[in-house]
Design a protein around this motif. Structure first.
Motif, mmCIF file in Angstrom:
data_model
loop_
_atom_site.group_PDB
_atom_site.id
_atom_site.type_symbol
_atom_site.label_atom_id
_atom_site.label_comp_id
_atom_site.label_asym_id
_atom_site.label_seq_id
_atom_site.Cartn_x
_atom_site.Cartn_y
_atom_site.Cartn_z
ATOM 1 N N VAL A 140 36.572 96.913 4.856
ATOM 2 C CA VAL A 140 36.040 95.548 4.793
ATOM 3 C C VAL A 140 34.616 95.576 5.330
ATOM 4 C CG1 VAL A 140 38.302 94.461 5.052
ATOM 5 C CG2 VAL A 140 36.929 94.921 7.074
ATOM 6 N N PRO A 141 33.833 94.528 5.031
ATOM 7 C CA PRO A 141 32.477 94.471 5.596
ATOM 8 C C PRO A 141 32.524 94.402 7.131
ATOM 9 C CG PRO A 141 32.723 92.873 3.822
ATOM 10 C CD PRO A 141 34.070 93.430 4.093
ATOM 11 N N GLN A 142 31.457 94.865 7.758
ATOM 12 C CA GLN A 142 31.401 94.906 9.211
ATOM 13 C C GLN A 142 31.513 93.507 9.817
ATOM 14 O OE1 GLN A 142 28.001 96.973 10.743
ATOM 15 N NE2 GLN A 142 28.462 96.469 12.852
ATOM 16 N N GLY A 143 30.901 92.524 9.196
ATOM 17 C CA GLY A 143 30.959 91.148 9.698
ATOM 18 C C GLY A 143 32.381 90.618 9.741
ATOM 19 N N LEU A 144 33.155 90.924 8.723
ATOM 20 C CA LEU A 144 34.546 90.470 8.686
ATOM 21 C C LEU A 144 35.361 91.120 9.808
ATOM 22 C CD1 LEU A 144 36.701 88.818 7.231
ATOM 23 C CD2 LEU A 144 37.093 90.781 5.741
ATOM 24 N N ALA A 145 35.110 92.393 10.064
ATOM 25 C CA ALA A 145 35.805 93.079 11.156
ATOM 26 C C ALA A 145 35.432 92.452 12.499
ATOM 27 C CB ALA A 145 35.465 94.564 11.151
ATOM 28 N N ARG A 146 34.162 92.114 12.687
ATOM 29 C CA ARG A 146 33.724 91.485 13.936
ATOM 30 C C ARG A 146 34.398 90.133 14.134
ATOM 31 N NH1 ARG A 146 28.863 93.001 16.583
ATOM 32 N NH2 ARG A 146 27.943 94.849 15.660
ATOM 33 N N VAL A 147 34.463 89.346 13.070
ATOM 34 C CA VAL A 147 35.073 88.016 13.162
ATOM 35 C C VAL A 147 36.559 88.135 13.483
ATOM 36 C CG1 VAL A 147 35.692 85.975 11.802
ATOM 37 C CG2 VAL A 147 33.375 86.876 11.698
ATOM 38 N N LYS A 148 37.230 89.061 12.834
ATOM 39 C CA LYS A 148 38.662 89.240 13.069
ATOM 40 C C LYS A 148 38.932 89.655 14.517
ATOM 41 C CE LYS A 148 42.663 90.861 10.687
ATOM 42 N NZ LYS A 148 43.172 91.237 9.408
ATOM 43 N N ILE A 149 38.112 90.561 15.040
ATOM 44 C CA ILE A 149 38.261 91.007 16.424
ATOM 45 C C ILE A 149 37.984 89.856 17.382
ATOM 46 C CG2 ILE A 149 37.285 92.525 18.201
ATOM 47 C CD1 ILE A 149 36.847 94.570 15.870
ATOM 48 N N MET A 150 36.947 89.067 17.103
ATOM 49 C CA MET A 150 36.623 87.934 17.956
ATOM 50 C C MET A 150 37.775 86.922 17.978
ATOM 51 S SD MET A 150 33.601 85.099 17.637
ATOM 52 C CE MET A 150 34.458 84.334 16.280
ATOM 53 N N ARG A 151 38.373 86.652 16.831
ATOM 54 C CA ARG A 151 39.497 85.718 16.764
ATOM 55 C C ARG A 151 40.708 86.248 17.534
ATOM 56 N NH1 ARG A 151 38.812 84.042 10.440
ATOM 57 N NH2 ARG A 151 37.052 82.635 10.769
ATOM 58 N N LEU A 152 40.967 87.540 17.419
ATOM 59 C CA LEU A 152 42.070 88.131 18.175
ATOM 60 C C LEU A 152 41.833 88.035 19.687
ATOM 61 C CD1 LEU A 152 42.905 91.308 16.087
ATOM 62 C CD2 LEU A 152 44.441 89.406 16.597
ATOM 63 N N ARG A 153 40.614 88.306 20.099
ATOM 64 C CA ARG A 153 40.281 88.193 21.527
ATOM 65 C C ARG A 153 40.463 86.761 22.013
ATOM 66 N NH1 ARG A 153 34.822 91.909 21.678
ATOM 67 N NH2 ARG A 153 35.874 93.895 21.957
ATOM 68 N N THR A 154 40.025 85.790 21.215
ATOM 69 C CA THR A 154 40.167 84.389 21.582
ATOM 70 C C THR A 154 41.642 84.010 21.666
ATOM 71 O OG1 THR A 154 38.067 83.893 20.489
ATOM 72 C CG2 THR A 154 39.544 82.039 20.945
ATOM 73 N N GLN A 155 42.422 84.453 20.692
ATOM 74 C CA GLN A 155 43.859 84.171 20.686
ATOM 75 C C GLN A 155 44.543 84.739 21.925
ATOM 76 O OE1 GLN A 155 45.816 85.993 17.358
ATOM 77 N NE2 GLN A 155 47.839 85.284 17.920
ATOM 78 N N LEU A 156 44.213 85.956 22.285
ATOM 79 C CA LEU A 156 44.813 86.577 23.466
ATOM 80 C C LEU A 156 44.337 85.919 24.771
ATOM 81 C CD1 LEU A 156 44.716 90.326 22.428
ATOM 82 C CD2 LEU A 156 46.698 88.819 22.519
#
Length: 110
Positions: free
Chosen positions: A90-106
């Motif tokens: 996937v594009p790097q931006g999408l990976a960053r967004v997904k990681i940020m959302r996971l961090r926020t969720q946790l």
């Protein structure tokens, strides 16, 4: 020791070679003496704390799912966003967004 091997054989006297060898041995003894206390200084893991940490990690893994767990594990292992996005295809931006959302969720769950 490398100095002895790279020098011309007639340039060093027997005394010089013995001195270099003795210095190498002394340095190695010093290194060993410095390493041993470092090995002993590792903190001992308390079994109760280790079990608690494992159960907390298992709860997080169940909460985020297998795919997201692999993503979090890659971040925890120190992989760069470039490496993670390449592994996910996937594009790097999408990976960053997904990681940020996971961090926020946790963070919200904690």
């Amino acid at each position: 020791m490398n100095f002895v091997l790279t020098s011309a054989s007639d340039a060093l006297s027997e005394h010089d070679v013995e001195k270099i060898v003795a210095t190498g041995r002394r340095r190695e003894r010093h290194r060993i003496a410095r390493r041993e206390p470092l090995i002993e200084d590792f903190p001992t893991v308390h079994p109760e704390a280790a079990l608690m940490a494992r159960s907390e990690l298992a709860a997080i893994r169940r909460k985020v799912g297998v795919g997201n767990w692999d993503l979090l594990a890659a971040v925890g292992a120190g992989s760069s966003y470039n490496e993670i996005s390449a592994a996910m295809a996937v594009p790097q931006g999408l990976a960053r967004v997904k990681i940020m959302r996971l961090r926020t969720q946790l963070a919200q769950a904690a």
